[in-house]
Design an enzyme around this catalytic site. Structure first.
Site, PDB file in Angstrom:
ATOM      1  N   LYS A 191       0.853  -1.185   0.000  1.00 29.76           N
ATOM      2  CA  LYS A 191       0.000   0.000   0.000  1.00 29.76           C
ATOM      3  C   LYS A 191       0.887   1.232   0.000  1.00 29.76           C
ATOM      4  O   LYS A 191       1.774   1.362   0.843  1.00 29.76           O
ATOM      5  CB  LYS A 191      -0.927  -0.004   1.220  1.00 29.76           C
ATOM      6  CG  LYS A 191      -2.029  -1.039   1.140  1.00 29.76           C
ATOM      7  CD  LYS A 191      -2.905  -0.979   2.378  1.00 29.76           C
ATOM      8  CE  LYS A 191      -4.150  -1.861   2.199  1.00 29.76           C
ATOM      9  NZ  LYS A 191      -3.811  -3.260   1.897  1.00 29.76           N
ATOM     10  N   ASP A 214      -1.645  -2.104  -4.146  1.00 29.43           N
ATOM     11  CA  ASP A 214      -3.028  -2.224  -3.685  1.00 29.43           C
ATOM     12  C   ASP A 214      -3.753  -0.896  -3.861  1.00 29.43           C
ATOM     13  O   ASP A 214      -3.183   0.169  -3.603  1.00 29.43           O
ATOM     14  CB  ASP A 214      -3.069  -2.618  -2.209  1.00 29.43           C
ATOM     15  CG  ASP A 214      -2.720  -4.077  -1.986  1.00 29.43           C
ATOM     16  OD1 ASP A 214      -2.896  -4.876  -2.922  1.00 29.43           O
ATOM     17  OD2 ASP A 214      -2.272  -4.417  -0.879  1.00 29.43           O
ATOM     18  N   MET A 215      -5.015  -0.973  -4.268  1.00 31.77           N
ATOM     19  CA  MET A 215      -5.841   0.226  -4.324  1.00 31.77           C
ATOM     20  C   MET A 215      -6.442   0.443  -2.941  1.00 31.77           C
ATOM     21  O   MET A 215      -6.928  -0.500  -2.316  1.00 31.77           O
ATOM     22  CB  MET A 215      -6.942   0.075  -5.371  1.00 31.77           C
ATOM     23  CG  MET A 215      -7.682   1.367  -5.658  1.00 31.77           C
ATOM     24  SD  MET A 215      -6.637   2.676  -6.340  1.00 31.77           S
ATOM     25  CE  MET A 215      -6.405   2.088  -8.029  1.00 31.77           C
ATOM     26  N   GLN A 262     -11.130  -2.034  -8.180  1.00 29.27           N
ATOM     27  CA  GLN A 262     -12.234  -2.339  -7.278  1.00 29.27           C
ATOM     28  C   GLN A 262     -13.587  -2.215  -7.987  1.00 29.27           C
ATOM     29  O   GLN A 262     -13.928  -1.151  -8.515  1.00 29.27           O
ATOM     30  CB  GLN A 262     -12.195  -1.380  -6.084  1.00 29.27           C
ATOM     31  CG  GLN A 262     -10.889  -1.474  -5.307  1.00 29.27           C
ATOM     32  CD  GLN A 262     -10.756  -0.390  -4.261  1.00 29.27           C
ATOM     33  OE1 GLN A 262     -10.878  -0.653  -3.077  1.00 29.27           O
ATOM     34  NE2 GLN A 262     -10.520   0.832  -4.689  1.00 29.27           N
ATOM     35  N   ARG A 305      -5.318  -7.051 -10.521  1.00 27.05           N
ATOM     36  CA  ARG A 305      -6.062  -7.847  -9.539  1.00 27.05           C
ATOM     37  C   ARG A 305      -7.457  -7.257  -9.434  1.00 27.05           C
ATOM     38  O   ARG A 305      -7.620  -6.065  -9.152  1.00 27.05           O
ATOM     39  CB  ARG A 305      -5.389  -7.829  -8.164  1.00 27.05           C
ATOM     40  CG  ARG A 305      -6.193  -8.613  -7.098  1.00 27.05           C
ATOM     41  CD  ARG A 305      -5.737  -8.279  -5.691  1.00 27.05           C
ATOM     42  NE  ARG A 305      -4.431  -8.818  -5.412  1.00 27.05           N
ATOM     43  CZ  ARG A 305      -3.578  -8.268  -4.537  1.00 27.05           C
ATOM     44  NH1 ARG A 305      -3.902  -7.158  -3.901  1.00 27.05           N
ATOM     45  NH2 ARG A 305      -2.408  -8.829  -4.312  1.00 27.05           N
ATOM     46  N   GLY A 322     -13.924  -4.737  -3.415  1.00 23.11           N
ATOM     47  CA  GLY A 322     -13.673  -3.510  -2.671  1.00 23.11           C
ATOM     48  C   GLY A 322     -13.997  -3.673  -1.204  1.00 23.11           C
ATOM     49  O   GLY A 322     -15.018  -4.269  -0.854  1.00 23.11           O
ATOM     50  N   ALA A 323     -13.120  -3.139  -0.332  1.00 27.85           N
ATOM     51  CA  ALA A 323     -13.247  -3.403   1.101  1.00 27.85           C
ATOM     52  C   ALA A 323     -13.353  -2.156   1.968  1.00 27.85           C
ATOM     53  O   ALA A 323     -13.395  -2.268   3.182  1.00 27.85           O
ATOM     54  CB  ALA A 323     -12.059  -4.241   1.575  1.00 27.85           C
ATOM     55  N   THR A 342     -11.239 -13.450  -5.281  1.00 25.71           N
ATOM     56  CA  THR A 342     -12.584 -13.593  -4.738  1.00 25.71           C
ATOM     57  C   THR A 342     -12.702 -14.887  -3.944  1.00 25.71           C
ATOM     58  O   THR A 342     -11.973 -15.853  -4.198  1.00 25.71           O
ATOM     59  CB  THR A 342     -13.636 -13.592  -5.865  1.00 25.71           C
ATOM     60  OG1 THR A 342     -14.936 -13.650  -5.287  1.00 25.71           O
ATOM     61  CG2 THR A 342     -13.450 -14.776  -6.811  1.00 25.71           C
ATOM     62  N   ARG A 372     -11.016  -5.251   8.663  1.00 27.50           N
ATOM     63  CA  ARG A 372     -11.719  -5.345   7.383  1.00 27.50           C
ATOM     64  C   ARG A 372     -12.119  -6.781   7.061  1.00 27.50           C
ATOM     65  O   ARG A 372     -13.151  -7.028   6.452  1.00 27.50           O
ATOM     66  CB  ARG A 372     -10.878  -4.736   6.258  1.00 27.50           C
ATOM     67  CG  ARG A 372     -10.776  -3.220   6.350  1.00 27.50           C
ATOM     68  CD  ARG A 372     -10.257  -2.621   5.058  1.00 27.50           C
ATOM     69  NE  ARG A 372      -8.886  -2.972   4.791  1.00 27.50           N
ATOM     70  CZ  ARG A 372      -7.830  -2.340   5.298  1.00 27.50           C
ATOM     71  NH1 ARG A 372      -8.002  -1.318   6.113  1.00 27.50           N
ATOM     72  NH2 ARG A 372      -6.606  -2.706   4.985  1.00 27.50           N
ATOM     73  N   ARG A 373     -11.290  -7.760   7.496  1.00 25.74           N
ATOM     74  CA  ARG A 373     -11.668  -9.153   7.267  1.00 25.74           C
ATOM     75  C   ARG A 373     -12.910  -9.509   8.078  1.00 25.74           C
ATOM     76  O   ARG A 373     -13.784 -10.229   7.607  1.00 25.74           O
ATOM     77  CB  ARG A 373     -10.521 -10.094   7.671  1.00 25.74           C
ATOM     78  CG  ARG A 373      -9.217  -9.908   6.931  1.00 25.74           C
ATOM     79  CD  ARG A 373      -9.292 -10.243   5.460  1.00 25.74           C
ATOM     80  NE  ARG A 373      -9.946  -9.258   4.623  1.00 25.74           N
ATOM     81  CZ  ARG A 373      -9.405  -8.104   4.240  1.00 25.74           C
ATOM     82  NH1 ARG A 373      -8.193  -7.775   4.631  1.00 25.74           N
ATOM     83  NH2 ARG A 373     -10.073  -7.283   3.461  1.00 25.74           N
TER      84      ARG A 373
END
Length: 307
Positions: free
Chosen positions: A97, A131-132, A161, A184, A188-189, A226, A288-289
């Site tokens: 990131k 990473d976005m 995303q 990738r 989106g998270a 995914t 976030r997970r």
């Protein structure tokens, strides 16, 4: 974004909750999703995954750094990851990131650090995935990526995303502008405004399948990231119908999430890459997970009562 996910993210910001989880979380169950706090621990996990036919992308956790010394330390951690991959012989690339590299301090500082990392990746013929992050960083991330892509070519890729309205347009530009474009594809998270992102899960899911098809048909490499069976099965059917070779795509999943499915995909002959995070700064990632699948919170609670 679902109501339950909003609740989880809000609770995660509570100081009492975050303090408790940061102190006890790894012992209580966060280690299910984070491959240790040290690089040595992470490399050992990568080695075990490789033995089962899984390839990896390593991520030294950290984001939203506001101190130059911390940004330098995060940059060094990325360099150490690339060195460790090369020296150990494990099959892995690097994800990062850019906020951890000082993006919020200055674009120039972040670019300086990215050049150091990508110089080493090119030296080792490895690959770095940017990473976005949240929407506020999207434009500057695109600007930096374009500059780096022109210089480092196949050694750098990006995350796209599906929950953002602008995603299809961004993808079209990237696919048309570059000879190779390794993306990738994720849903989106982050918690975003309905002004910029689809608020409805069904709309996100539909757009996700749309960008999978679009990128696969473009001839560029697609990393389909995914855990959704519908998206996985859709991808399998699409590549079969359109005679897209397995070498043009891979599935990606998070460390600790659906490991049985990961191994099943390998047995079926698909490339399966596991996103393996490690490091001390794991709380934001872990939150976030839990938010993505609140049932994971019960896993932590269950372990709390086992102690």
């Amino acid at each position: 974004m679902s109501f339950s996910r909003k609740i989880v993210l809000s609770v995660a910001e509570n100081k009492l909750v975050s303090g408790f989880i940061k102190k006890y979380g790894m012992k209580l169950g966060a280690a299910r999703f984070v491959a240790g706090e040290t690089l040595k621990e992470a490399i050992e996990q990568v080695r075990l995954l490789n033995k089962e036919g899984l390839v990896v992308t390593l991520d030294h956790l950290g984001e939203f750094v506001f101190d130059e010394a911390e940004a330098r330390a995060s940059t060094q951690a990325c360099l150490d990851v690339l060195d460790a991959i090369h020296e150990s012989g494990v099959v892995s690339n690097l994800s990062l990131k850019m906020t951890s590299l000082g993006l919020d301090l200055s674009k120039e500082l972040c670019l300086k650090h990215m050049h150091l990392i990508l110089d080493k990746a090119r030296q080792y013929d490895n690959f770095v995935r940017i990473d976005m992050e949240d929407y506020a960083h999207l434009d500057v991330t695109m600007e930096i990526f374009d500059e780096l892509k022109r210089e480092y070519g196949k050694h750098v890729g990006l995350v796209i995303q599906a929950y953002l309205y602008r995603t299809v347009d961004d993808m079209k530009r990237l696919e048309n502008e570059y000879e190779t474009m390794n993306l990738r594809l994720v849903k989106g998270a982050y918690m975003e405004s309905p002004k910029v992102a689809f608020p409805n899960k069904a709309e996100v899911d539909t757009n996700y399948l749309k960008i999978i098809d679009m990128h696969l048909q473009s001839g560029h490499f697609a990393a389909v990231a995914t855990h959704d069976d519908n998206a996985i099965n859709h991808t399998k059917q699409f590549v079969k119908q359109h005679n897209i070779p397995n070498e043009q795509f891979e599935f990606q999943m998070l460390y600790g999430v659906r490991p049985e499915t990961q191994r099943e995909l390998v047995k079926e002959g698909y490339a399966m890459r596991v996103y393996v995070p490690y490091g001390n700064d794991w709380y934001g990632y872990f939150s976030r997970r839990i938010a993505e699948r609140p049932a994971n919170a019960f896993f932590i609670i269950k372990n709390m009562f086992r102690k």
